[in-house]
Design a protein around this motif. Structure first.
Motif, PDB file in Angstrom:
ATOM      1  N   PRO A 210     -67.336 -14.918  17.053  1.00  0.00           N
ATOM      2  CA  PRO A 210     -67.655 -15.492  15.725  1.00  0.00           C
ATOM      3  C   PRO A 210     -67.299 -16.972  15.645  1.00  0.00           C
ATOM      4  O   PRO A 210     -68.046 -17.772  15.097  1.00  0.00           O
TER       5      PRO A 210
ATOM      6  N   LEU B 145     -69.846 -18.979  17.494  1.00  0.00           N
ATOM      7  CA  LEU B 145     -71.081 -19.057  16.700  1.00  0.00           C
ATOM      8  C   LEU B 145     -70.953 -20.097  15.597  1.00  0.00           C
ATOM      9  O   LEU B 145     -71.837 -20.908  15.366  1.00  0.00           O
ATOM     10  N   LEU B 146     -69.781 -20.043  14.940  1.00  0.00           N
ATOM     11  CA  LEU B 146     -69.512 -20.960  13.839  1.00  0.00           C
ATOM     12  C   LEU B 146     -69.560 -22.404  14.334  1.00  0.00           C
ATOM     13  O   LEU B 146     -70.182 -23.285  13.737  1.00  0.00           O
TER      14      LEU B 146
ATOM     15  N   ALA C 216     -73.065 -23.434  15.114  1.00  0.00           N
ATOM     16  CA  ALA C 216     -73.827 -23.629  13.876  1.00  0.00           C
ATOM     17  C   ALA C 216     -73.488 -24.980  13.272  1.00  0.00           C
ATOM     18  O   ALA C 216     -74.366 -25.737  12.841  1.00  0.00           O
ATOM     19  N   LEU C 217     -72.181 -25.294  13.259  1.00  0.00           N
ATOM     20  CA  LEU C 217     -71.735 -26.589  12.730  1.00  0.00           C
ATOM     21  C   LEU C 217     -72.381 -27.732  13.490  1.00  0.00           C
ATOM     22  O   LEU C 217     -72.882 -28.687  12.904  1.00  0.00           O
TER      23      LEU C 217
ATOM     24  N   ALA D  84     -76.044 -28.014  12.686  1.00  0.00           N
ATOM     25  CA  ALA D  84     -76.324 -28.406  11.302  1.00  0.00           C
ATOM     26  C   ALA D  84     -75.992 -29.870  11.065  1.00  0.00           C
ATOM     27  O   ALA D  84     -76.691 -30.553  10.328  1.00  0.00           O
TER      28      ALA D  84
ATOM     29  N   GLN E 274     -77.926 -34.950  11.082  1.00  0.00           N
ATOM     30  CA  GLN E 274     -77.527 -35.794   9.940  1.00  0.00           C
ATOM     31  C   GLN E 274     -76.714 -36.986  10.414  1.00  0.00           C
ATOM     32  O   GLN E 274     -76.962 -38.112  10.018  1.00  0.00           O
TER      33      GLN E 274
ATOM     34  N   ARG F 296     -67.618 -40.015   2.321  1.00  0.00           N
ATOM     35  CA  ARG F 296     -68.893 -39.800   3.012  1.00  0.00           C
ATOM     36  C   ARG F 296     -70.052 -39.790   2.013  1.00  0.00           C
ATOM     37  O   ARG F 296     -71.094 -40.395   2.239  1.00  0.00           O
ATOM     38  N   TYR F 297     -69.840 -39.102   0.877  1.00  0.00           N
ATOM     39  CA  TYR F 297     -70.918 -39.016  -0.107  1.00  0.00           C
ATOM     40  C   TYR F 297     -71.000 -40.282  -0.962  1.00  0.00           C
ATOM     41  O   TYR F 297     -72.071 -40.627  -1.440  1.00  0.00           O
TER      42      TYR F 297
ATOM     43  N   MET G 142     -67.640  -7.776  19.142  1.00  0.00           N
ATOM     44  CA  MET G 142     -67.581  -8.512  17.879  1.00  0.00           C
ATOM     45  C   MET G 142     -67.601  -7.528  16.708  1.00  0.00           C
ATOM     46  O   MET G 142     -68.485  -6.688  16.593  1.00  0.00           O
TER      47      MET G 142
ATOM     48  N   GLY H 245     -66.342  -9.858  11.527  1.00  0.00           N
ATOM     49  CA  GLY H 245     -66.547 -11.134  12.224  1.00  0.00           C
ATOM     50  C   GLY H 245     -67.996 -11.557  12.184  1.00  0.00           C
ATOM     51  O   GLY H 245     -68.308 -12.712  11.913  1.00  0.00           O
TER      52      GLY H 245
ATOM     53  N   ALA I 291     -69.630 -14.860  10.341  1.00  0.00           N
ATOM     54  CA  ALA I 291     -70.442 -15.825  11.075  1.00  0.00           C
ATOM     55  C   ALA I 291     -71.800 -16.015  10.402  1.00  0.00           C
ATOM     56  O   ALA I 291     -72.263 -17.143  10.222  1.00  0.00           O
TER      57      ALA I 291
ATOM     58  N   ILE J 167     -73.997 -23.195   5.861  1.00  0.00           N
ATOM     59  CA  ILE J 167     -74.151 -24.505   6.496  1.00  0.00           C
ATOM     60  C   ILE J 167     -75.617 -24.937   6.488  1.00  0.00           C
ATOM     61  O   ILE J 167     -75.943 -26.064   6.135  1.00  0.00           O
TER      62      ILE J 167
ATOM     63  N   SER K 119     -77.067 -28.203   4.534  1.00  0.00           N
ATOM     64  CA  SER K 119     -77.631 -29.341   5.251  1.00  0.00           C
ATOM     65  C   SER K 119     -79.117 -29.499   4.976  1.00  0.00           C
ATOM     66  O   SER K 119     -79.658 -30.575   5.059  1.00  0.00           O
TER      67      SER K 119
END
Lengths: 252, 267
Positions: free
Chosen positions: A4, A7-8, A11-12, A15, A19, A222-223, B1, B5, B9, B16, B20
């Motif tokens: 997890p 993955l997080l 993803a961060l 994403a 930008q 930042r904003y 997993m 979890g 995720a 996110i 974005s």
């Protein structure tokens, strides 16, 4: 690494990477125009479509006589260029620009005055600015004019209202210490009293900032640099964010 | 997993991605509606699904003749768009809009061309079901509000002063449909203490609010009747609760001048 968490992380990365690339570095501030042009706008929501040159609006010329409050609270001017539905007919009706430009408070919407605003030229009036600026207290950045000091010294007395019976302003003068989110950055200091010289509570609350302490989500440098929160005014009309130590006084 | 979890995720990724990708509206000022569009509600519980243009409802064009109470208490209109669920069949049975729009109190639903409009005749349906249609309203906002006392906010009309001067007359009952009620005798003012240091106190006038409203508009659902029992903050109000149920939507907005309510200086 746990799946997890991995993955997080991925993803961060996905994403935020585009930008960050698009915005460049955090302190890649927009280049500043000539002081005489800072805060100048060409209003062209409908002008050229109707065969008229865009109207030049100079913030410096108007803020020398009126507070931000008059236009951005009482007259209903939005904060984003091109979003206020100004039309010639509505001006003639006494709305928007026509609230002042009526031949009494300021020059009117008469055929011989069209060219005074509809110049289509962002640089018009620079000579007039230079003559005005030398009479004002100086500072760096923006218009190179310390507008707050000018009011405090009595060199400017901008009108607070156009209403016949305006409600009396609230004398709210609390100073706020805003701790920076990044280490090594000294806190920013916010003076309600200084802002009240030009603004009403309603200019900022509740749309931009909540009234309850520390509840404004996403409020960060930042904003600000994206033109939100402080940056909504302090990148466009009031002194730009380039002037770090005016808000973060312990910064060198 | 583990399941948890995986769930964490998935939630994190969706949050996110949505942050974005979506337009970020925080940290900005809201658009200020034009005076004629303040209090405008688009009613679309069933219209689009039934392939009919949604209804444009202008509060200014109704509050200049009727009290808030008549629609929001007696006729059962909810306070948020989409919550009432008005159907065409309801209207034709004399409920909701149909309580007035019945060819007697106000124009009805018949599909005939009506004369007397400012431009060309339009079908009665189109007068309300007007989203996306170039309909010139029979009542022109400027013509209606021209002689009324001005304010710098909302509809730019000082509605209270207009009523006090006799420029508008408010109807509070529909004979045969709703019950006539006596005007409120309770005319007290309530001083509400602000939590913030040095913030002027609020003087709430029952008298002023009673012009358009009955007790039932606010009590007991929004505000209890026991003094001090209902606790709320300015932030609650800004989020559309308590005073914010009306103010900022139809009655005067809160992003104009705090002094409209915070009138009594503490020191």
């Amino acid at each position: 690494m746990h799946r997890p968490a991995l993955l997080l992380f991925l993803a961060l990365l996905f994403a935020l990477a585009p930008q960050a690339a698009a915005k460049g570095r955090y302190f890649d501030l927009p280049p500043l125009p000539d002081p005489a042009l800072y805060g100048n706008r060409l209003l062209n929501r409908s002008a050229e479509k109707n065969g008229v040159k865009p109207a030049l609006f100079s913030h410096w010329l108007h803020r020398a006589k009126y507070t931000c409050r008059v236009c951005h609270v009482e007259l209903g001017f939005n904060m984003e260029l091109g979003t206020t539905e100004i039309t010639e007919a509505r001006n003639q009706h006494g709305e928007y620009c026509g609230a002042c430009h009526d031949g009494k408070e300021a020059f009117g919407h008469t055929p011989d005055n069209c060219d005074r605003c509809h110049t289509g030229d962002l640089t018009a009036g620079a000579d007039k600015f230079n003559a005005f600026a030398v009479t004002m207290p100086r500072t760096s950045y923006g218009n190179n004019i310390d507008w707050v000091k000018a009011v405090k010294e009595g060199k400017l007395q901008p009108k607070r209202t156009l209403l016949a019976n305006p409600p009396q302003a609230i004398a709210y003068d609390k100073d706020l210490k805003l701790d920076a989110g990044w280490t090594m950055i000294p806190p920013a200091f916010f003076s309600h009293a200084d802002h009240n010289l030009w603004l009403d509570c309603a200019n900022c609350h509740p749309d931009i900032f909540n009234v309850k302490k520390k509840t404004t989500a996403h409020f960060s440098m930042r904003y600000n640099l994206d033109g939100k929160f402080c940056g909504l005014c302090h990148l466009r009309v009031s002194f730009p964010l380039d002037d770090c130590d005016r808000c973060h006084p312990a910064m060198h | 997993m583990g399941t948890i979890g995986r769930r964490v995720a998935v939630v994190a990724i969706s949050v996110i991605v949505s942050v974005s990708a979506g337009a970020e509206t925080f940290g900005m000022r809201k658009q200020i509606p034009r005076p004629d569009a303040y209090g405008r509600v688009v009613m679309d519980s069933f219209a689009t699904k039934a392939q009919v243009a949604p209804v444009v409802f202008d509060h200014w064009n109704h509050r200049n003749r009727y009290t808030c109470r008549l629609c929001h208490v007696d006729l059962g209109f909810a306070m948020r768009a989409g919550e009432t669920g008005v159907r065409e069949a309801d209207n034709r049975h004399g409920l909701y809009c149909g309580a007035c729009h019945n060819n007697k109190e106000a124009f009805g639903w018949e599909r005939e061309e009506r004369q007397g409009l400012t431009t060309k005749p339009v079908e009665a349906c189109d007068r309300c079901h007007s989203v996306g249609k170039a309909i010139t309203p029979e009542k022109d906002f400027y013509a209606v509000t021209q002689a009324m006392p001005k304010s710098g906010y909302g509809n730019h009309v000082d509605w209270l002063a207009a009523e006090a001067k006799g420029l508008i007359h408010l109807q509070d009952e529909l004979p045969g449909i709703t019950r006539k009620r006596k005007p409120i005798r309770y005319a007290g003012e309530v001083v509400l203490h602000a939590r913030e240091f040095n913030m002027p106190e609020i003087v709430f006038s029952h008298t002023k609010h009673a012009v358009w409203n009955g007790c039932e508009m606010c009590h007991p659902e929004i505000f209890g009747v026991e003094k001090g029992a209902t606790k709320y903050t300015m932030q609650d109000i800004f989020e559309g609760r308590f005073c914010g149920a009306c103010h900022d939507k139809v009655s005067f907005p809160m992003n104009f001048d705090c002094r409209l309510c915070h009138t009594k200086d503490v020191f």
